[in-house]
Design an enzyme around this catalytic site. Structure first.
Site, PDB file in Angstrom:
ATOM      1  CE1 TYR A   1     -21.685  15.850 -11.758  1.00 32.07           C
ATOM      2  CE2 TYR A   1     -20.774  15.763  -9.842  1.00 32.07           C
ATOM      3  CZ  TYR A   1     -21.737  15.867 -10.182  1.00 32.07           C
ATOM      4  OH  TYR A   1     -23.247  15.792  -9.714  1.00 32.07           O
TER       5      TYR A   1
ATOM      6  NE  ARG B   1      -4.194   0.024   0.622  1.00 30.98           N
ATOM      7  CZ  ARG B   1      -4.931  -0.209   1.450  1.00 30.98           C
ATOM      8  NH1 ARG B   1      -5.419  -1.347   2.038  1.00 30.98           N
ATOM      9  NH2 ARG B   1      -5.911   1.039   1.490  1.00 30.98           N
TER      10      ARG B   1
ATOM     11  CG  HIS C   1      -6.061  -1.268  -5.613  1.00 29.97           C
ATOM     12  ND1 HIS C   1      -4.711  -1.696  -5.221  1.00 29.97           N
ATOM     13  CD2 HIS C   1      -6.246  -0.271  -4.771  1.00 29.97           C
ATOM     14  CE1 HIS C   1      -4.437  -0.874  -4.188  1.00 29.97           C
ATOM     15  NE2 HIS C   1      -5.502  -0.238  -3.717  1.00 29.97           N
TER      16      HIS C   1
END
Length: 814
Positions: free
Chosen positions: A131, A41, A87
């Site tokens: 968006y 990570r 992932h």
């Protein structure tokens, strides 16, 4: 109430039950968790500079065809692909990583080309993923190039449905280009971004010089280069970070004082600075009285860049306000920890180790790519060999195929009759009749010839590491040409927030250095001009056995480059030298210059008038001459840096500034001089030795070097050990090719002694001459008569019988 259950029900699969101590299980579980966070990570891989989530985002975009030439795609689509395939850690973390890779104020070279609101330097968050749209940047594609050519290992994804790369091929050292930051369990990383051109040059230098020192690499990598620009204060933190893997930088905003308008304009902020929050806090401090002298504060930033206008009160001291802003708001510390995963293990690496790890990875990628291409080329060549053989026996081949019962029988007959391999036979039976034309034969022969050359090239690369490294260098040069840009972050001198220099008056000084490394400065006004031929006055006290090695004139605010006989160069400010009286011995130079016991300063160059186009031309006692661009001496460590590589027994004797239009004259102790165009000594790096400048007679040595041209007013001043000298018009020294014996400059008879100094002087200049025993004399250049070459000269200074002239310097009087 009774129950049918037994008192001690049997345990299913009792043989699988294991008794453990709670503390041991907790310890092991925590270690497993920590390593999962560290490796999976938080920390980047040293090879491609990416964390797992970043690598998976880019690979998912690559698989989906969202390249730099494709249309933008909804971020939610990219996030969904990444999460579903590679992932499975939540869409928020994936989108945060995607958005950061698109932010020009976060990454020096963004890996994602975003469309829409991806956040701002004011701390505004990105718009929702539904968006915004994104695609890979062209530089990100360089991290994935050749991934289909078996260049990296692949492994199963989280549910074993698909495979994903363990690392990307990475044609560029992304870890240094874009940096990385992350907090794992018990450790963290914070690597700053760098300039692509500088990093590529350092990798190429490492390829050419695998045993180079970190300081040599720092000639190319000047320091971090933040996307937001600003200034790094001092080089000590950079040096620590590059040599140890840990360091602290002071990053200062770029600002300009407009005294006429009574305001300060801030145009660049430190990296990761929240502009809106910083302006609010400055306003709070102004209202609370912590910062005084500001009457208005406004943000005029736009798409073109940052512009914060700070209006000053009438009569406010701009420097004082600036220092208050730096102290409280506009300067911050950036801590560097170059921690990355190496072979799956976290390691702190210095600059050279980072570059070596990338280079090792790149060598493996190019080797595997070359092997893959070789296998394909050999396979294709094998097929073409079969086709050529078939074309040579076309009638028999056609007849054999026509007479065969079926395709399988035809293949077996071809193998038995003509010796085709199974693959060749299979290809031949599938050929169309149209491929048997004579034109087709020529095309096959041309393709086969091209393939043969390609196979030889690939075999050479795989068999010779130098060829493989040559491929890497060529590719790096091409990438630099394509993506290089100017440095954004400047590195400025660390003078603190208090400008002590303003308290030091500017005055012309005389600086004296001795062979025992004692140094001092004295006001030039201490010495009045005398007529030539005098003895002079005491210029310095000397301890027993010590002698003067150099004298020079400088302004107290000048920056000086001090070159030693060992080929090192040091930098100092004149006012840092101790100011003492004429009769004082001086103080040890180790306080300002870290010279070795047998190291002497032999040349001084003033850098205050440099504009970046000059070169420093150097000459050694053995007659080697070298030109090096002045910007190669911008980053000088306190311990000095190498200025020239010296042969054993040789030493650096003199340095002068040239601009590409000058001739240089090299003079020797035996009174010979050679003049040639400075361009005959090509420009070289600091670590080069140089080229032959003058052919010395046996026992002769170089005494000095000057830069001249026919159209200036200078004459060549030559001074000998016993105090004799002359001025000779420059035109009397005809231009020759370098590495000749030159012409006779002055007679070095027993009366004169050997030459100790050459200078270019004008008639209205003054001279400072100093003897080895510390006598100093100032005289007018016009006092020394102008004579031709091959003359004796006149008495310039009259040292005692046990004394001699040690050094001469020119005082320009405009």
């Amino acid at each position: 109430m009774s129950s049918d259950l037994p008192d001690n029900p049997p345990i299913a699969d009792a043989d699988r039950v294991k008794s453990v101590r709670v503390e041991e299980e907790m310890e092991q579980s925590y270690i497993d968790y920590a390593m999962s966070v560290i490796v999976g990570r938080a920390l980047p891989d040293v090879r491609d500079g990416l964390k797992p989530v970043q690598k998976r985002i880019l690979y998912a975009m690559h698989e989906a065809g969202v390249s730099s030439n494709a249309a933008h795609r909804k971020s939610s689509n990219i996030v969904g692909d990444t999460m579903g395939k590679y992932h499975p850690h939540g869409d928020d973390s994936i989108y945060d990583a995607l958005a950061r890779m698109a932010q020009e104020f976060s990454l020096r070279y963004p890996l994602v080309d975003g469309q829409g609101n991806f956040g701002s330097v004011d701390g505004d968050p990105p718009a929702a993923m539904r968006y915004t749209e994104a695609r890979m940047s062209s530089l990100a594609e360089e991290l994935l190039t050749d991934i289909e050519q078996d260049t990296v290992d692949f492994g199963s994804n989280y549910d074993d449905r698909l495979t994903e790369p363990a690392v990307l091929p990475a044609a560029l050292p992304n870890l240094l280009l874009n940096g990385s930051s992350g907090i794992a369990v018990g450790m963290s990383t914070n690597i700053p971004p760098h300039n692509l051109g500088e990093v590529v040059d350092s990798v190429i230098h490492l390829i050419d010089n695998p045993d180079c020192a970190i300081a040599d690499l720092m000639d190319y990598v000047k320091g971090p280069d933040f996307p937001t620009g600003a200034n790094i204060v001092g080089r000590a933190g950079i040096y620590d970070a590059y040599t140890t893997g840990r360091g602290k930088l002071r990053v200062r905003a770029e600002m300009e004082i407009e005294e006429d308008e009574e305001r300060i304009i801030v145009t660049e902020l430190p990296y990761h600075e929240n502009k809106a929050r910083r302006i609010e806090r400055i306003a709070d401090d102004v209202n609370e009285g912590t910062i005084q002298g500001i009457r208005d504060l406004r943000d005029e930033s736009d798409r073109e860049g940052i512009r914060i206008v700070i209006e000053l009160k009438r009569g406010a001291n701009p420097d004082l306000v600036k220092n208050q802003l730096l102290k409280h708001h506009l300067e911050r510390t950036f801590s560097i920890i170059t921690l990355a995963l190496v072979d799956g293990q976290p390691r702190i690496l210095n600059l050279k180790e980072l570059l070596e790890e990338f280079l090792d990875h790149r060598c493996e990628v190019v080797r595997r790519r070359s092997q893959h291409e070789l296998d394909n080329a050999q396979e294709r060549a094998h097929v073409l060999e079969g086709r050529l053989l078939a074309l040579d026996n076309v009638d028999n081949v056609v007849e054999l195929i026509r007479d065969a019962d079926d395709r399988s029988a035809a293949k077996e007959d071809l193998q038995d009759e003509f010796g085709f391999t199974e693959r060749q036979a299979n290809h031949i039976v599938r050929m169309q009749l149209g491929s048997l034309t004579s034109l087709e034969t020529v095309e096959i022969e041309d393709e086969y010839e091209t393939l043969t050359e390609e196979i030889e090239r690939l075999q050479t690369i795989l068999g010779d590491r130098s060829e493989l490294l040559g491929v890497i260098k060529s590719e790096l040069h091409e990438l630099k040409t394509r993506y290089n840009d100017d440095r954004r972050t400047s590195i400025i001198e660390d003078v603190g927030t208090v400008t002590h220099e303003d308290l030091i008056p500017e005055e012309e000084s005389v600086v004296v250095l001795t062979e025992s490394n004692y140094v001092k400065r004295m006001p030039l006004s201490t010495f009045d001009a005398q007529h030539r031929g005098g003895k002079g006055i005491i210029g310095t006290g000397l301890k027993d056995g010590d002698r003067v090695s150099a004298v020079f004139q400088a302004n107290s605010h000048d920056y000086l480059l001090c070159f030693s006989n060992k080929g090192q160069v040091y930098q100092l400010k004149t006012y840092n030298l101790p100011e003492m009286s004429r009769t004082a011995r001086g103080k040890s130079a180790v306080n300002v210059l870290e010279l070795d016991a047998d190291e002497d300063v032999t040349a001084i160059v003033n850098t205050d008038e440099f504009n970046g186009d000059e070169s420093l031309t150097m000459v050694t006692r053995g007659g080697y001459v070298k030109r090096t661009p002045s910007d190669a001496f911008n980053n000088i460590l306190s311990t000095g840096i190498r200025a020239v590589k010296l042969e054993e027994g040789d030493e650096l004797v003199d340095v002068t500034v040239t601009n590409g239009t000058k001739d240089v004259i090299i003079g020797t102790e035996y009174g010979r001089a050679i003049r040639f165009d400075e361009k005959e000594a090509r420009s070289m790096g600091r670590s080069a030795r140089g080229v032959n400048g003058i052919k010395l007679c046996e026992g002769d040595r170089v005494a000095g070097l000057v830069a001249v041209s026919d159209d200036d007013e200078s004459a060549l001043l030559t001074v000998t050990r016993n105090g004799y000298g002359k001025r000779t018009p420059i035109e009397e020294y005809r231009s020759q090719s370098r590495y000749g014996k030159g012409l006779v400059d002055i007679k070095t008879t027993e009366r004169n002694g050997p030459v100790v100094a050459l200078e270019a002087v004008r008639e209205h200049d003054d001279l400072i001459l100093m003897s080895e025993n510390g006598q100093i004399m100032r005289t007018h250049a016009s006092e020394i008569s102008s004579q031709g070459r091959n003359t004796m000269g006149v008495r310039v200074m009259c040292p005692d019988d046990d004394d001699c002239v040690a050094s001469v310097d020119v005082i320009p009087l405009d």
